[in-house]
Motif scaffolding. Sequence first.
Motif, PDB file in Angstrom:
ATOM      1  N   LEU A  18       0.835  -1.194   0.000  1.00  0.00           N
ATOM      2  CA  LEU A  18       0.000   0.000   0.000  1.00  0.00           C
ATOM      3  C   LEU A  18       0.873   1.249   0.000  1.00  0.00           C
ATOM      4  N   ILE A  20       3.868   1.511  -1.198  1.00  0.00           N
ATOM      5  CA  ILE A  20       4.437   1.709  -2.549  1.00  0.00           C
ATOM      6  C   ILE A  20       3.422   2.367  -3.445  1.00  0.00           C
ATOM      7  N   VAL A  21       2.188   1.810  -3.458  1.00  0.00           N
ATOM      8  CA  VAL A  21       1.138   2.325  -4.344  1.00  0.00           C
ATOM      9  C   VAL A  21       0.895   3.799  -4.076  1.00  0.00           C
ATOM     10  N   ILE A  22       0.936   4.163  -2.812  1.00  0.00           N
ATOM     11  CA  ILE A  22       0.597   5.533  -2.472  1.00  0.00           C
ATOM     12  C   ILE A  22       1.743   6.484  -2.730  1.00  0.00           C
ATOM     13  N   THR A  23       2.949   6.046  -2.451  1.00  0.00           N
ATOM     14  CA  THR A  23       4.048   7.002  -2.485  1.00  0.00           C
ATOM     15  C   THR A  23       4.780   7.057  -3.821  1.00  0.00           C
ATOM     16  N   ARG A  24       4.990   5.934  -4.482  1.00  0.00           N
ATOM     17  CA  ARG A  24       5.792   5.973  -5.712  1.00  0.00           C
ATOM     18  C   ARG A  24       5.032   6.661  -6.841  1.00  0.00           C
ATOM     19  N   LYS A  25       5.770   7.450  -7.677  1.00  0.00           N
ATOM     20  CA  LYS A  25       5.124   8.130  -8.818  1.00  0.00           C
ATOM     21  C   LYS A  25       5.192   7.287 -10.093  1.00  0.00           C
ATOM     22  N   VAL A  32       3.894   1.194  -8.958  1.00  0.00           N
ATOM     23  CA  VAL A  32       2.506   1.055  -8.476  1.00  0.00           C
ATOM     24  C   VAL A  32       2.009  -0.354  -8.744  1.00  0.00           C
ATOM     25  N   LEU A  78       2.911   9.187 -12.971  1.00  0.00           N
ATOM     26  CA  LEU A  78       1.462   9.252 -12.922  1.00  0.00           C
ATOM     27  C   LEU A  78       0.960  10.688 -12.797  1.00  0.00           C
ATOM     28  N   ASP A  79       1.723  11.561 -12.155  1.00  0.00           N
ATOM     29  CA  ASP A  79       1.253  12.925 -11.984  1.00  0.00           C
ATOM     30  C   ASP A  79       1.190  13.698 -13.297  1.00  0.00           C
ATOM     31  N   ASN A 129      -2.281  13.506 -17.174  1.00  0.00           N
ATOM     32  CA  ASN A 129      -3.522  14.040 -16.636  1.00  0.00           C
ATOM     33  C   ASN A 129      -4.575  14.318 -17.715  1.00  0.00           C
TER      34      ASN A 129
END
Lengths: 97, 665
Positions: free
Chosen positions: A17, A19-24, A29, A89-90, A93
């Motif tokens: 979790l 990793i999923v939340i913090t890595r970009k 992910v 991911l950021d 968009n």
Amino acid sequence: MVLFYFILSAFLFSVGLAIVITRKNAIFVLIGIELMLNAANLNFVAMSKSITLDGQFFALFVIVVAAAETAVGLAMVLKVFNYFKTVELDKINELKG
Amino acid sequence: MELTVTSEESWLSIIMLGLPLVSAIFALLISGRLKVIVGWLTSALMLASTAIAVVILIRVWTSAAIYNHLGWFDFAGLAFDIGFYIDPPAALLLVIVCLVSFLVHLFSIEYMKEDDGFIRYFTFLGLFTFSMIGIVIADNLLIIFMFWELVGFCSYLLIGHWYKKESAVKASKKAFLVNRIGDVGFMIGLAICWSQFQTFDIAQLKTEFSALAPMSIPSVLLTVLGISLFTGAIGKSAQFPLQVWLPDAMEGPTPVSALIHAATMVAAGVYFVFRLYFMMSPDALTIIAIMGSITAFMGAVAAMTQHDIKKVLAFSTISQLGYMIMALGVGAKNGALFLLYTHAFFKAGLFLAAGAIIHSLHKAIHDDKYDVQDMRTMGGLRKTMPVTFMAYLICSLSLIGIPLFSGFLSKEIILIEVLQAALSRGGIYIGISILAFLSVTLTAYYVSRQLLLIFFDTYRGKNETDIHENSILIKTVLIILSVLSIGVVWSLNPFSMESSWVMLKLGIPESSLPHSWTMIMSLSLIIIGLLYSYSRYRPASKHVKNYHNSSPSQNSLAALSFNNWYLDSIYNEVIINPFLKIVEVISKVERIVIDRLVDLSGIFTVVFSNVVGWIDRAIVDGIVNGSVYVVGKAGVITKSISGSKAQSYIILAVIGILIIIFLVL
């Protein structure tokens, strides 16, 4: 003894979790999701040791589905990279191609 | 179709009709290397046909006419018949058609020897003979019309035989088109005939006409019917005002001119009127007589000044056909037919003799630019070509109407009847008879002029030593035709047409006038013509020298004659040029008005579609694009509230789930 398995599983899940939340990076992910799935698998297998074998079968199914899901996910990442030249991911968009 | 031919004579007739067709097919099938065989074979078939025709003539002459017909097809309850009717006049004409055709075939073997179109030529000759026999024996107007068109078609093909020569092509086209004008009249006649009598059968028409109650059909309609049918004959027999095609038709090979344009086809019109004589009302007959006399006179005048040996004969043919038509008009229908018979032989003889001269001059002078038909370059040929000269002389004397020759007998009958009509009926008939007698003088003039120019004096052309009499084949043909032009053949007493075997059968006209009157009158007129032409064209006279050396300055009368009354120019001015002008105007109208309209509508369409395209692009697409833009913008605006924070959602989701889990547990 089963408690140790649960603790390990909870640890794995938390790591995934995190990793999923913090890595970009999209690939990290995916790896995190993989870890979370395997934490669930660990639970299934641990429970089947004392009760029935159903849990082990379920774990097998989860592996198979996870493999398929990873394949699809990686393919999507490849296409996304081709288009956006990045897998951050950021920065992805826009849906409009 | 059930064939119910009963008598032997009927079979003979069918065979006779079929042989020329067989000959045409033979000629077509045999390959070009065997062309001499084709010539002899077709000639032999034609001889057989002639022999059968003679047998038929003897039978018909001694017993009843051959009549046979059978159903052809039924249409809407109306029966169409096909059949033939051979009475003595038809039988005699059959013999003449077959015989002249046979002689022309023989002549052509020699005449056309070098020609590339030899096979084609004999095919068409056979086809023509077949169609001509068909006209003579058919008992039905519709069938006659079909054969009528066929002979016209063959004439077209044979005039244009040398199709690489532009003048020949033009002449054949002209002949065809002018004949069509006559045929339109024929077809109108057929339509009237059908609408009034519902039959084309001549025998049936005859009974209907004899049983016709007076006033049941308006007499004007009958006159129109007669004139319409006569219009067909005007075209085919080259009568005024459609005679312009015949002089041009001389572009064809000379034997063709002899067969088609002198002896048979052009006489078909005369024979046609003779056969339908019962249908002609008195008014129609008057018009026929007027047309005939005008044609006879115009033709004779036009023949007076021609240079071309064949042109003289062509105009002479027009003149003689005018005589026949005139004779029909004044009521001398048997005389007309008798002249048709005798004319067939002596005119065919003249044409073939002219052909013999052309042939031997052509062999002597190998120069394509040299005009071998020009009489100004002939002369003195009686020494080099004695047999041709004799044949030409006999036929010419017959044409003039000198006693002892066949033409005399036939012309006497006609002149007597014309004179009688003039004396008894007066009026327009006096004019007709004056024209008829004038034409006698003119005929004597132009024929003797031609004889003097061709055969007397000294030779004026090139290569005199190379000119020889033609082969025995051509000589035989000429001798046969000239023998048949001698009076004794036609009448035992050559001074009296009343003892002629033909007239005894056909019926001698009753006349109150003594024959010596007309004989003396016509003979004195002939002598005037002969003397005048001798004074102008005697050897070594001043006029003749002028004439030969250059084209003499023609006075207006001579020019009128030489140009055939300017008929061609008149038709050019009155019909062809206005027609071309109309066509031009129409094409201009088309260019200016119709093309313009089409252009305008095209331009309008383009402009309109551009406008529509702009509307499509600007408004319809604009609405769609605008809505897309608006939605996209809205999406961007809403997105920017939370945008690009997928992972924070996950945190929120996880926290949410944890809260739910704690609350539930």
